[in-house]
Write an enzyme that holds these catalytic residues in place. Structure first.
Site, PDB file in Angstrom:
ATOM      1  N   HIS A   1      57.880  29.412  46.398  1.00 37.20           N
ATOM      2  CA  HIS A   1      56.619  28.864  46.912  1.00 37.20           C
ATOM      3  C   HIS A   1      55.437  29.664  46.374  1.00 37.20           C
ATOM      4  O   HIS A   1      55.465  30.900  46.350  1.00 37.20           O
ATOM      5  CB  HIS A   1      56.635  28.919  48.438  1.00 37.20           C
ATOM      6  CG  HIS A   1      55.450  28.295  49.098  1.00 37.20           C
ATOM      7  ND1 HIS A   1      55.116  26.970  48.922  1.00 37.20           N
ATOM      8  CD2 HIS A   1      54.502  28.818  49.924  1.00 37.20           C
ATOM      9  CE1 HIS A   1      54.022  26.696  49.627  1.00 37.20           C
ATOM     10  NE2 HIS A   1      53.641  27.805  50.237  1.00 37.20           N
TER      11      HIS A   1
ATOM     12  N   CYS B   1      52.772  23.056  45.412  1.00 40.84           N
ATOM     13  CA  CYS B   1      52.119  24.321  45.772  1.00 40.84           C
ATOM     14  C   CYS B   1      51.643  25.064  44.525  1.00 40.84           C
ATOM     15  O   CYS B   1      50.635  25.775  44.562  1.00 40.84           O
ATOM     16  CB  CYS B   1      53.061  25.197  46.592  1.00 40.84           C
ATOM     17  SG  CYS B   1      54.633  25.574  45.785  1.00 40.84           S
TER      18      CYS B   1
END
Length: 497
Positions: free
Chosen positions: A426, A111
């Site tokens: 994330h 990510c």
């Protein structure tokens, strides 16, 4: 560098081998030229037979002009697994989703890379430079990354379906092995998006300048960065003044430095981006004093002498905890603006240049507000549509890249980190699409959001918090009474009808 010739099928390639890098980087170069995956490559012509990834260049008989042969089949494009469906045949809700840009598939804790790429793609000049890139006859390790970036950006430009950046990731990890790190469980570890961001831009800068100057780049790294397309887009020229605290009578020294981002330093007193930037421009450092003949404490004060067309800001939220031997995250709330003015941080010389342009900008804004007071809602809507159409149809000329001339910027992209821990969490990209319209790139999932969603990215908990911001220069307005007359004429005609 050692130049060799590699024969593959009926093709021949001249390749420069960087002997400071392992053979795996050379294989990555060949992949960018032939699309033969690294694991399928058999390179013959060296002493000892087929070239191994960890071979020592000094022991394989590498010489200038050596003739080599590559054996291996190129990677084939995967065939569609489902039948093609036309947009007009889809249900209405699916049609709306299909008009959104493509996301990037997460390939296992990637990510950080996906969010970085989506933010960089938000800079149209950079996107065009990459998509129109033409490699020279000589390739380097950076060539592979640039060519795979080109394929990836082109695919993102023409697709509404998630794109899998496997080829790009392979080239990226070949050049920067630190991103191959795995956890104790054997899966790829989470990485720092800022490190990926800086690595990418450094690679792009080297390759673009090498191609532009035919491999004959000279000067210091700072001088080369300034000349590169990356330096012209993102380079902030700083004037740094060093004052010796241990010997106030020592003459201050001044030097110039080009950097690709400004830091927002966060302390218990930092609540706004502007405050953090100010802290980042003055610091204490230790360096050798010639007048004292020893290490001394200096106050380093920096001012901006040239502002770039695109400004990158990093919120310094991660730091190293020496006792625990681990990275920690600062979750403190730090507000950041949609409009940023850096005039206060500029050198006196730059302020003098910016001042008349800022007056023009202010006058134009006042004229626009006054004009819009007397327009109907219908006419306001028409004017907004016309301005959007002009912006959308405006050609991007890379050669016209010039520094910021007003000191003012508007926010166009935010890269965030969610979670309390630096080495987990994330990353997501948030990119401006239009006024009060943003796109959230959460790996392969792309969704729409607005200014209110962006205002929530200030920190304070486990929610997404701004880590990198990209600001676009607000240009000097075109003084055009003619445009005003045309708009007035259009308004009059519309009202009459």
């Amino acid at each position: 560098m050692v130049k060799v010739t590699v024969k593959w099928n009926k093709e021949k390639y001249d390749v420069d081998i960087d002997t400071t890098q392992p053979p795996s980087v050379f294989k990555s170069q060949l992949f960018s030229l032939t699309f033969v995956p690294v694991d399928r490559q058999k390179i013959m012509g060296f002493k000892g037979g087929v070239l191994k990834d960890q071979a020592d260049w000094n022991e394989v008989g590498l010489t200038e002009g050596k003739q080599l042969m590559l054996v291996g089949s190129a990677e084939e494009l995967a065939k569609p697994t489902t039948a093609v469906k036309f947009l007009e045949d889809l249900p209405e809700d699916k049609q709306i989703a299909s008009t959104l840009p493509a996301g990037l598939t997460n390939l296992g804790n990637t990510c950080y890379m996906n969010a970085t790429l989506q933010c960089l793609k938000a800079v149209p000049e950079l996107s065009k430079i990459i998509r129109t890139y033409k490699p020279s006859s000589m390739s380097s390790g950076d060539t592979a990354l640039m060519k795979t970036s080109q394929h990836l950006f082109t695919e993102l430009e023409h697709s509404n379906n998630p794109v899998t950046p496997l080829v790009f990731l392979s080239a990226f990890r070949q050049i920067y092995p630190q991103f191959q790190e795995k956890s104790q469980s054997g899966i790829y570890a989470q990485q720092d998006a800022e490190e990926a961001w800086s690595s990418l831009l450094s690679s792009y800068a080297r390759e673009l300048l090498r191609v532009e100057e035919n491999g004959k780049s000279t000067g210091s790294p700072t001088e080369q960065l300034k000349r590169s397309a990356i330096g012209k887009l993102f380079g902030i020229e700083m004037q740094e003044k060093f004052i010796c605290k241990d010997n106030p009578s020592e003459e201050p020294t001044i030097r110039s430095e080009t950097v690709l981002k400004m830091n927002c330093n966060i302390t218990i007193e930092t609540s706004f981006l502007f405050e953090g930037l100010k802290k980042g421009l003055e610091e204490e450092i230790s360096k050798r004093s010639e007048s004292l003949g020893r290490e001394a404490i200096y106050t380093k004060k920096s001012q901006v002498s040239v502002l770039p067309p695109y400004l990158t800001v990093q919120f310094v939220r991660f730091y190293w905890k020496e006792k625990e031997k681990s990275k920690a995250k600062i979750i403190r709330i730090v507000q950041f603006p949609f409009l940023l003015d850096l005039f206060e941080f500029c050198t006196p010389e730059l302020k003098e240049k910016l001042a008349p342009n800022r007056k023009l900008l202010e006058d134009e804004e006042n004229k626009k507000l006054e004009r819009r007071k007397h327009m109907s809602l219908k006419d306001l809507d028409e004017e907004d549509k016309k301005q959007k159409a002009q912006t959308a149809n405006q050609d991007i000329f890379v050669g016209d890249i010039k520094p910021n001339e007003t000191g003012k910027y508007e926010l166009i992209a935010v890269l965030t980190h969610a979670g309390r821990y630096a080495e987990a969490g994330h990353y997501v990209a948030w990119v401006k699409r239009a006024e009060d319209k943003w796109l959230k790139y959460d790996d392969q999932v792309v969704s729409e959001c607005n200014n209110e969603d962006i205002k929530k990215l200030v920190g304070g908990g486990e929610w997404h918090v701004a880590y990198m911001c990209v600001y676009k220069s607000i240009p000097v307005p075109v003084q055009s009474d003619k445009i005003t007359e045309e708009t007035t004429s259009t308004t009059t005609t519309t009202t009459t009808n």
